[in-house]
Write a protein that holds these residues in place. Structure first.
Motif, short mmCIF file in Angstrom:
data_model
loop_
_atom_site.label_atom_id
_atom_site.label_comp_id
_atom_site.label_asym_id
_atom_site.label_seq_id
_atom_site.Cartn_x
_atom_site.Cartn_y
_atom_site.Cartn_z
N ILE A 97 0.62 5.92 -10.03
CA ILE A 97 1.62 4.98 -10.52
C ILE A 97 1.93 4.00 -9.40
O ILE A 97 2.40 4.40 -8.34
CB ILE A 97 2.89 5.71 -10.99
CG1 ILE A 97 2.53 6.69 -12.10
CG2 ILE A 97 3.94 4.70 -11.46
CD1 ILE A 97 3.61 7.66 -12.46
N LEU A 98 1.61 2.75 -9.64
CA LEU A 98 1.87 1.70 -8.66
C LEU A 98 3.28 1.16 -8.90
O LEU A 98 3.66 0.89 -10.04
CB LEU A 98 0.83 0.59 -8.78
CG LEU A 98 -0.63 1.04 -8.70
CD1 LEU A 98 -1.56 -0.13 -8.87
CD2 LEU A 98 -0.89 1.77 -7.41
N SER A 151 0.80 -1.22 0.00
CA SER A 151 0.00 0.00 0.00
C SER A 151 0.84 1.28 0.00
O SER A 151 0.34 2.34 -0.34
CB SER A 151 -0.95 0.00 1.19
OG SER A 151 -0.22 -0.02 2.40
N SER A 152 2.11 1.18 0.36
CA SER A 152 2.94 2.39 0.40
C SER A 152 3.78 2.57 -0.86
O SER A 152 4.53 3.53 -0.97
CB SER A 152 3.87 2.33 1.62
OG SER A 152 4.74 1.22 1.51
N GLN A 153 3.64 1.69 -1.82
CA GLN A 153 4.45 1.74 -3.04
C GLN A 153 3.66 2.40 -4.17
O GLN A 153 3.10 1.73 -5.03
CB GLN A 153 4.90 0.34 -3.45
CG GLN A 153 5.82 -0.34 -2.46
CD GLN A 153 7.20 0.29 -2.46
OE1 GLN A 153 7.45 1.25 -1.73
NE2 GLN A 153 8.07 -0.22 -3.29
N SER A 179 10.54 -0.58 -6.10
CA SER A 179 10.22 0.82 -6.39
C SER A 179 10.34 1.19 -7.86
O SER A 179 10.62 2.34 -8.19
CB SER A 179 11.08 1.76 -5.53
OG SER A 179 10.77 1.57 -4.17
N ASN A 180 10.11 0.24 -8.73
CA ASN A 180 10.07 0.51 -10.17
C ASN A 180 8.62 0.71 -10.59
O ASN A 180 7.73 0.01 -10.10
CB ASN A 180 10.67 -0.65 -10.96
CG ASN A 180 12.14 -0.82 -10.67
OD1 ASN A 180 12.87 0.14 -10.53
ND2 ASN A 180 12.57 -2.07 -10.58
#
Length: 178
Positions: A125-126, A19-21, A131-132
């Motif tokens: 943007i997920l 959920s934080s990405q 973190s890509n």
């Protein structure tokens, strides 16, 4: 007879989404982007279902109207109220409570993705676990429908950062795997 194709049923990615990405951008609100703490991926539903009565059973037919829940964005408010004022002035420009001329034309002047329009474009943007960028959800013809107020108090013992919530309406979404 239908043939089961087992190769389509294989899972190629066993990682979960976190959920934080994410990253969130609204073209008209450049300073909000850096302070976003949460955003929802709005619910989608159908309305206009029809039911046909038969002697044996009621048969439901799917609806024909797509309804989106509002896009809700929570962000930390900066010390100069810059990000909160961006949303506030956009709403003021749409509603032109004092003067249609200046407030409305200022709202149009800030439009980048839709020149001379009250609308903007927003992107969620997920990100992958590394973190890509993974999936880009574009919200089309976005405009703010509400902005929460800010509650100041002398009763707090800790130094708490104020958060605001902005609700946005939009026309449609497109989802692209990056």
């Amino acid at each position: 007879m239908a043939e089961l194709q087992s190769n389509r049923r294989l899972v190629s990615n066993l990682d979960y989404i976190h959920s934080s990405q994410f990253r969130f951008l609204i073209t008209k609100l450049p300073t909000v982007e850096y302070f976003v703490t949460s955003v929802n991926l709005p619910q989608i539903s159908l309305s206009g279902e029809a039911e046909i009565n038969t002697p044996f059973k009621e048969i439901s037919l799917g609806g024909d109207t797509v309804i989106y829940e509002d896009l809700s964005v929570e962000f930390l408010v900066d010390e100069d109220l810059k990000n909160w004022l961006e949303v506030y002035e956009w709403i003021q420009g749409i509603g032109f409570p004092e003067s249609r001329g200046k407030q409305y034309s200022d709202a149009l002047a800030n439009s980048v993705s839709f020149p001379q329009s009250i609308y903007s474009e927003a992107k969620l943007i997920l990100l992958t676990n590394k973190s890509n960028p993974n999936i880009e959800i574009t919200f089309q013809e976005v405009y703010p429908s509400s902005l929460s107020g800010l509650q100041f108090t002398t009763q707090e013992t800790d130094m708490n950062v104020l958060k605001a919530t902005a609700e946005f309406k939009f026309l449609n979404t497109t989802i692209v795997r990056l």
